[in-house]
Design an enzyme around this catalytic site. Structure first.
Site, short mmCIF file in Angstrom:
data_model
loop_
_atom_site.label_atom_id
_atom_site.label_comp_id
_atom_site.label_asym_id
_atom_site.label_seq_id
_atom_site.Cartn_x
_atom_site.Cartn_y
_atom_site.Cartn_z
N LEU A 179 0.85 -1.19 0.00
CA LEU A 179 0.00 0.00 0.00
C LEU A 179 0.88 1.24 0.00
O LEU A 179 1.79 1.36 0.83
CB LEU A 179 -0.90 0.01 1.24
CG LEU A 179 -1.75 1.27 1.44
CD1 LEU A 179 -2.77 1.44 0.32
CD2 LEU A 179 -2.45 1.25 2.81
N GLU A 208 -6.02 15.25 -9.78
CA GLU A 208 -5.01 15.40 -10.84
C GLU A 208 -3.98 14.28 -10.76
O GLU A 208 -3.60 13.68 -11.77
CB GLU A 208 -4.34 16.77 -10.73
CG GLU A 208 -5.24 17.95 -11.01
CD GLU A 208 -5.31 18.30 -12.48
OE1 GLU A 208 -4.48 17.78 -13.25
OE2 GLU A 208 -6.18 19.11 -12.86
N CYS A 366 11.66 27.27 1.79
CA CYS A 366 11.81 25.88 2.21
C CYS A 366 13.25 25.40 2.08
O CYS A 366 13.76 24.69 2.95
CB CYS A 366 10.87 24.99 1.39
SG CYS A 366 9.13 25.13 1.85
#
Length: 414
Positions: A179, A208, A366
């Protein structure tokens, strides 16, 4: 300007900041220790007060609006580096300390990711359009920290390194079910299915991403073994031998951590393995930047390890391995920034100038968080049992080497 000047005198310890106010007057702060030399012009007098009480939010908005500009050879990158290396002195400023204390009281509300709301938060960022992400990501569209074994590697090579590292830590065996929570555009799921005889289910809340990932699986002839679902991980009911999640845990929220790890525990057999790749920080528990939360990642939060490990203990999960990637994301973001700037005119044409400035602020800020701030990336390997993976860590290195040869045999292109 009085309040702002008072704060900046306390804030700027390393480097120097010259502020040109709306009247053209120059104010110089710092300069006693080496560091970036930045000249900033503020064209709106309202910024003087708002920057004191909402520094992070207002600085980003002012750059987006063009009311904060950088001159005399300095740049946004220089300013954000200056901000990052002085962040601790800003945090100790009395007004900022008081604001932080208030924000900590309400942080769980800010990080709410209930069912339905989580989908809205994801759509805000990930459903902006695949064409935007194609402008700055690697060719396989991996939107998470790459793994640079050599600083001279291309972004594509480093992202393949990352997939190889994740696959090795999953210790896959033929016939396993995997998964992938928060599967993005599907490259990890496709790589695992190409590398080993395993079946993979990827779940995402982005329409999307789901559409493109499904198409990629069909184009690769893997639709029989790789399936992508538009689904909240909390609605998954199948059992899996392996669970992997890359860049999704940052969207869970502190108050949902018990829910997350309880779900992982329920989806695995006793000898199952889960691997979490997430942004975190090396400082104590905190809050998300107000600007980042408002404009980029609503509901997002990068945790301290202390917040995460405590929850795994409550959910009876063994932490079988932890690895911290310290500068890899700074290098990844630098690559993204260069590609974004090379395509900036296309971004403006697709959206507008303010949007382009917003994403410049996002990507560069960032990068600075990982280069000079407290941000890092951690890998957390979990299981119900202590011996679900080999007890000597050499297997991670050995498998990576064997995967390099297997990629050659399978003609898997970087």
């Amino acid at each position: 300007m009085f309040l702002l000047s008072h704060m900046l005198k306390s804030f700027i310890k390393k480097g120097r900041l010259t502020v040109i106010d709306a009247d053209g007057k120059r104010h110089v702060f710092g300069g006693l220790q080496e560091g970036p030399q930045v000249t900033m012009r503020l064209t709106d007098p309202k910024l003087y007060r708002s920057l004191v009480f909402k520094a992070e939010l207002v600085a980003g908005e002012a750059y987006m609006d063009g009311t904060m500009r950088f001159e005399e050879g300095s740049s946004l990158r220089d300013f954000l580096m200056l901000f990052s290396i002085n962040r601790l002195s800003l945090g100790s400023y009395p007004i900022q300390k008081a604001i932080r204390a208030v924000r900590m009281r309400f942080r769980k509300r800010e990080q709410s990711n209930r069912k339905g709301q989580a989908q809205q938060n994801v759509a805000h960022h990930y459903d902006l359009g695949n064409d935007l992400y194609k402008l700055f990501l690697d060719e396989n569209m991996l939107y998470s920290c790459a793994y640079f074994r050599d600083p001279e590697e291309t972004l594509e090579q480093a992202q393949r390194n990352k997939l190889r590292l994740l696959a090795a830590k999953l210790d896959l065996k033929p016939g396993m079910k995997v998964l992938d929570i928060g599967c993005g555009w599907g490259d990890l799921a496709l790589y695992l299915a190409q590398l080993e005889d395993v079946s993979v289910v990827g779940v995402t809340l982005s329409k999307e991403q789901h559409a493109l990932a499904t198409k990629r699986a069909a184009d690769a002839g893997l639709a029989g073994r790789v399936r992508f679902e538009l689904k909240d991980y909390r609605d998954v009911e199948e059992k899996f031998d392996r669970i992997v999640s890359v860049g999704m845990f940052e969207h869970v929220g502190v108050q949902h951590y018990d829910e997350f790890f309880k779900k992982l525990n329920a989806l695995m057999p006793d000898d199952g393995v889960a691997l979490i790749h997430s942004i975190g920080h090396m400082s104590p528990p905190g809050t998300t930047s107000p600007w980042l939360r408002k404009y980029i990642f609503p509901g997002g939060y990068s945790p301290a390890l202390s917040e995460v490990v405590a929850v795994t203990e409550r959910n009876s999960l063994w932490v079988t391995d932890i690895e911290v990637l310290r500068v890899h994301y700074a290098t990844t973001l630098a690559h993204w920034c260069r590609r974004f700037e090379a395509n900036r005119d296309k971004v403006v044409a697709m959206y507008d100038e303010r949007f382009a400035r917003m994403w410049e602020f996002y990507l560069i800020s960032c990068e600075m968080m990982f280069r000079a701030g407290s941000q890092m990336v951690f890998h957390l390997q979990l299981s119900r049992t202590r011996d679900a993976v080999p007890i000597v860590r050499d297997y991670v290195t050995d498998l990576q080497r064997s995967y390099v040869e297997r990629e050659k045999q399978l003609h898997l292109q970087v």
